[in-house]
Write a protein that holds these residues in place. Structure first.
Motif, short mmCIF file in Angstrom:
data_model
loop_
_atom_site.label_atom_id
_atom_site.label_comp_id
_atom_site.label_asym_id
_atom_site.label_seq_id
_atom_site.Cartn_x
_atom_site.Cartn_y
_atom_site.Cartn_z
N TYR A 135 0.87 -1.17 -0.02
CA TYR A 135 -0.14 -0.11 0.07
C TYR A 135 0.76 1.35 0.03
CZ TYR A 135 -3.29 3.71 1.45
OH TYR A 135 -4.11 4.81 1.75
N LEU A 136 1.86 1.27 0.89
CA LEU A 136 2.80 2.55 0.80
C LEU A 136 3.48 2.64 -0.42
CD1 LEU A 136 4.29 1.95 4.54
CD2 LEU A 136 2.72 3.84 3.74
N ALA A 137 3.85 1.63 -0.93
CA ALA A 137 4.64 1.63 -2.35
C ALA A 137 3.43 2.25 -3.33
CB ALA A 137 5.06 0.31 -2.76
N MET A 138 2.18 1.97 -3.36
CA MET A 138 1.22 2.34 -4.26
C MET A 138 0.98 3.70 -4.08
SD MET A 138 -1.56 -0.78 -4.05
CE MET A 138 -2.60 -0.04 -5.08
N VAL A 139 1.03 4.30 -3.00
CA VAL A 139 0.94 5.62 -2.64
C VAL A 139 1.56 6.56 -3.04
CG1 VAL A 139 0.34 7.29 -0.60
CG2 VAL A 139 -0.90 4.97 -0.47
N SER A 140 2.96 5.92 -2.79
CA SER A 140 4.20 6.79 -3.46
C SER A 140 4.18 6.99 -4.82
CB SER A 140 5.50 6.08 -2.80
OG SER A 140 5.70 4.85 -3.43
N ARG A 141 3.39 6.02 -5.35
CA ARG A 141 3.49 6.08 -7.17
C ARG A 141 2.26 6.91 -7.46
NH1 ARG A 141 6.60 2.18 -5.26
NH2 ARG A 141 8.63 1.49 -6.68
N GLY A 142 1.58 7.43 -6.53
CA GLY A 142 0.37 8.22 -7.02
C GLY A 142 -0.95 7.47 -6.97
N TYR A 143 -1.18 6.28 -6.18
CA TYR A 143 -2.55 5.61 -6.10
C TYR A 143 -3.57 6.57 -5.18
CZ TYR A 143 -5.79 2.27 -4.47
OH TYR A 143 -7.02 1.49 -4.00
N ASP A 144 -4.63 6.82 -5.79
CA ASP A 144 -5.54 7.64 -5.12
C ASP A 144 -6.78 6.95 -4.79
OD1 ASP A 144 -6.68 7.20 -7.62
OD2 ASP A 144 -6.86 9.23 -8.24
N GLY A 145 -6.83 5.80 -4.56
CA GLY A 145 -8.07 4.88 -4.34
C GLY A 145 -8.79 4.22 -5.54
N ARG A 146 -8.22 4.49 -6.77
CA ARG A 146 -8.91 3.76 -7.79
C ARG A 146 -7.86 3.10 -8.88
NH1 ARG A 146 -13.84 3.84 -9.94
NH2 ARG A 146 -14.13 3.39 -12.10
N MET A 147 -7.93 2.27 -9.20
CA MET A 147 -7.09 1.39 -10.15
C MET A 147 -6.79 2.18 -11.35
SD MET A 147 -6.09 -0.99 -8.35
CE MET A 147 -5.17 -2.02 -9.40
N PRO A 148 -5.66 2.36 -11.85
CA PRO A 148 -5.44 3.13 -13.15
C PRO A 148 -6.16 2.69 -14.38
CG PRO A 148 -3.49 1.58 -12.69
CD PRO A 148 -4.54 1.66 -11.55
N ALA A 149 -6.38 3.61 -15.51
CA ALA A 149 -7.10 3.38 -16.60
C ALA A 149 -6.39 1.95 -17.46
CB ALA A 149 -7.05 4.41 -17.39
N ALA A 150 -5.18 2.01 -17.29
CA ALA A 150 -4.59 0.69 -18.03
C ALA A 150 -4.94 -0.48 -17.57
CB ALA A 150 -3.07 1.06 -17.85
N TRP A 151 -5.39 -0.50 -16.43
CA TRP A 151 -5.92 -1.82 -15.80
C TRP A 151 -7.34 -2.37 -16.51
CZ3 TRP A 151 -9.82 -3.57 -12.33
CH2 TRP A 151 -9.37 -4.92 -11.76
N HIS A 152 -8.16 -1.35 -16.98
CA HIS A 152 -9.16 -1.45 -17.76
C HIS A 152 -9.03 -1.59 -19.37
CE1 HIS A 152 -10.39 0.00 -14.08
NE2 HIS A 152 -11.62 -0.52 -14.03
N ALA A 153 -7.97 -2.32 -19.70
CA ALA A 153 -7.57 -2.39 -21.01
C ALA A 153 -8.55 -2.94 -21.93
CB ALA A 153 -6.42 -3.36 -20.88
N THR A 154 -9.46 -4.05 -21.54
CA THR A 154 -10.26 -4.38 -22.41
C THR A 154 -11.62 -3.47 -22.93
OG1 THR A 154 -11.82 -5.29 -20.65
CG2 THR A 154 -10.20 -6.66 -21.68
N GLY A 155 -11.86 -3.49 -23.96
CA GLY A 155 -13.03 -2.34 -24.43
C GLY A 155 -14.45 -2.39 -23.65
N VAL A 156 -14.95 -1.40 -23.64
CA VAL A 156 -16.31 -1.20 -22.93
C VAL A 156 -17.41 -1.72 -23.79
CG1 VAL A 156 -15.75 0.62 -21.47
CG2 VAL A 156 -16.46 1.15 -23.79
N ALA A 157 -18.35 -2.28 -23.62
CA ALA A 157 -19.58 -2.88 -24.26
C ALA A 157 -20.25 -1.73 -25.02
CB ALA A 157 -20.63 -3.33 -23.31
N THR A 158 -20.60 -2.15 -26.34
CA THR A 158 -21.38 -1.47 -27.48
C THR A 158 -22.76 -1.86 -27.06
OG1 THR A 158 -21.15 -3.18 -28.99
CG2 THR A 158 -19.16 -1.54 -28.96
N ALA A 159 -23.58 -0.45 -27.94
CA ALA A 159 -25.03 -0.94 -27.58
C ALA A 159 -25.53 -2.34 -28.06
CB ALA A 159 -25.87 0.19 -28.35
N GLY A 160 -24.78 -3.02 -29.25
CA GLY A 160 -25.09 -3.99 -29.99
C GLY A 160 -24.69 -5.34 -29.03
N GLN A 161 -23.75 -5.09 -28.32
CA GLN A 161 -23.51 -6.13 -27.35
C GLN A 161 -24.20 -6.33 -26.21
OE1 GLN A 161 -19.22 -4.86 -26.76
NE2 GLN A 161 -18.38 -6.69 -28.05
N TRP A 162 -24.87 -5.22 -25.82
CA TRP A 162 -25.85 -5.15 -24.62
C TRP A 162 -27.17 -5.86 -25.15
CZ3 TRP A 162 -25.11 -4.61 -19.53
CH2 TRP A 162 -24.16 -4.12 -19.01
#
Length: 261
Positions: free
Chosen positions: A213-240
């Motif tokens: 946790y201390l290592a994450m805070v020292s690297r800018g962790y603000d309580g939410r995972m970075p956007a790169a972690w959500h690498a897979t594409g979001v769902a389209t209307a057709g997929q829903w």
């Protein structure tokens, strides 16, 4: 990132590596579809026997679309065996009106209650297994995060997946160290040593968590995972829309079952 870091390394437990339609769907639509389908099954009156046959047909169709072997599903569905035993015992244990069947006096309420547990539990377990088979552990957490699941829950699950193998390996090393010093966990009087090992493992895990946790805070962790972690594409209307086919079909069956009661 390595497999251990992203959670992909834990996908082998229930995940089936395939390149099918279900596997390519974004995780949030699969989670939402599974939850909606399960909700429809749960609210269906237990007396609507034919409705559950329709729900089972939907499960078979989705499993075939996802190329999930029937034997694979059946083997892992054994997790519900204790509930099956309880459901089979209800006709003998419940009270109320009774009927004769093959020389046995069975409770009508118990028969309906056992059927209710067996049918709804089995369909729910199979739906969950199909979701797990077509979605990696990492993607399940990504999907929950996109569905606005509380961040504290998704992040706890994320770190659990990332460090589960690390803790398991450390527990194995501690066990080997105890055995090499004459400990044998098979004997009851050596339970104290086992308990001490569990306590030591907890302290090591707690200290490692603090350092991470201390290592994450020292690297800018603000309580939410970075956007790169959500690498897979979001769902389209057709997929829903595509994912909504199964829960909508189940809802149609439920409405018909309610009207025709």
């Amino acid at each position: 990132m390595g497999a251990a870091e992203t959670g992909q390394g834990h996908a082998h437990v229930l995940h089936l590596e395939r390149d099918g339609v279900l596997h390519r769907l974004p995780p949030e639509v699969k989670i939402a579809a599974m939850a909606a389908y399960t909700l429809v099954v749960v609210v269906t009156p237990r007396e609507a026997l034919w409705a559950f046959a329709g729900y089972a047909a939907l499960i078979v169709a989705v499993a075939a679309l996802g190329r999930i072997p029937a034997g694979w599903l059946a083997k892992r569905a054994l997790i519900e065996l204790p509930f099956v035993v309880f459901a089979l015992a209800l006709p003998f244990l419940a009270g109320g009106e009774r009927v004769d069947w093959l020389g046995l006096r069975l409770s009508v309420e118990g028969l309906y209650g056992g059927w209710n547990i067996l049918a709804k539990g089995t369909l729910g377990v199979l739906a969950s297994l199909i979701l797990a088979a077509t979605t990696t552990s990492r993607d399940l957490i990504v999907g929950l995060d996109r569905l606005r699941c509380p961040q504290i829950l998704t992040q706890i699950a994320t770190f659990m997946l990332r460090y589960l193998d690390v803790l398991a390996a450390e527990a194995r090393r501690m066990r080997v160290a105890r055995i090499s010093r004459g400990d044998d966990p098979r004997f009851l009087w050596q339970l104290r040593g086992f308990a001490a090992g569990v306590g030591a493992l907890f302290l090591r895990a707690f200290e490692r968590g603090e350092r991470v946790y201390l290592a994450m805070v020292s690297r800018g962790y603000d309580g939410r995972m970075p956007a790169a972690w959500h690498a897979t594409g979001v769902a389209t209307a057709g997929q829903w829309v595509a994912a909504a086919v199964v829960p909508l079909a189940a809802a149609t069956i439920a409405v018909a079952a309610t009207v025709l009661r």
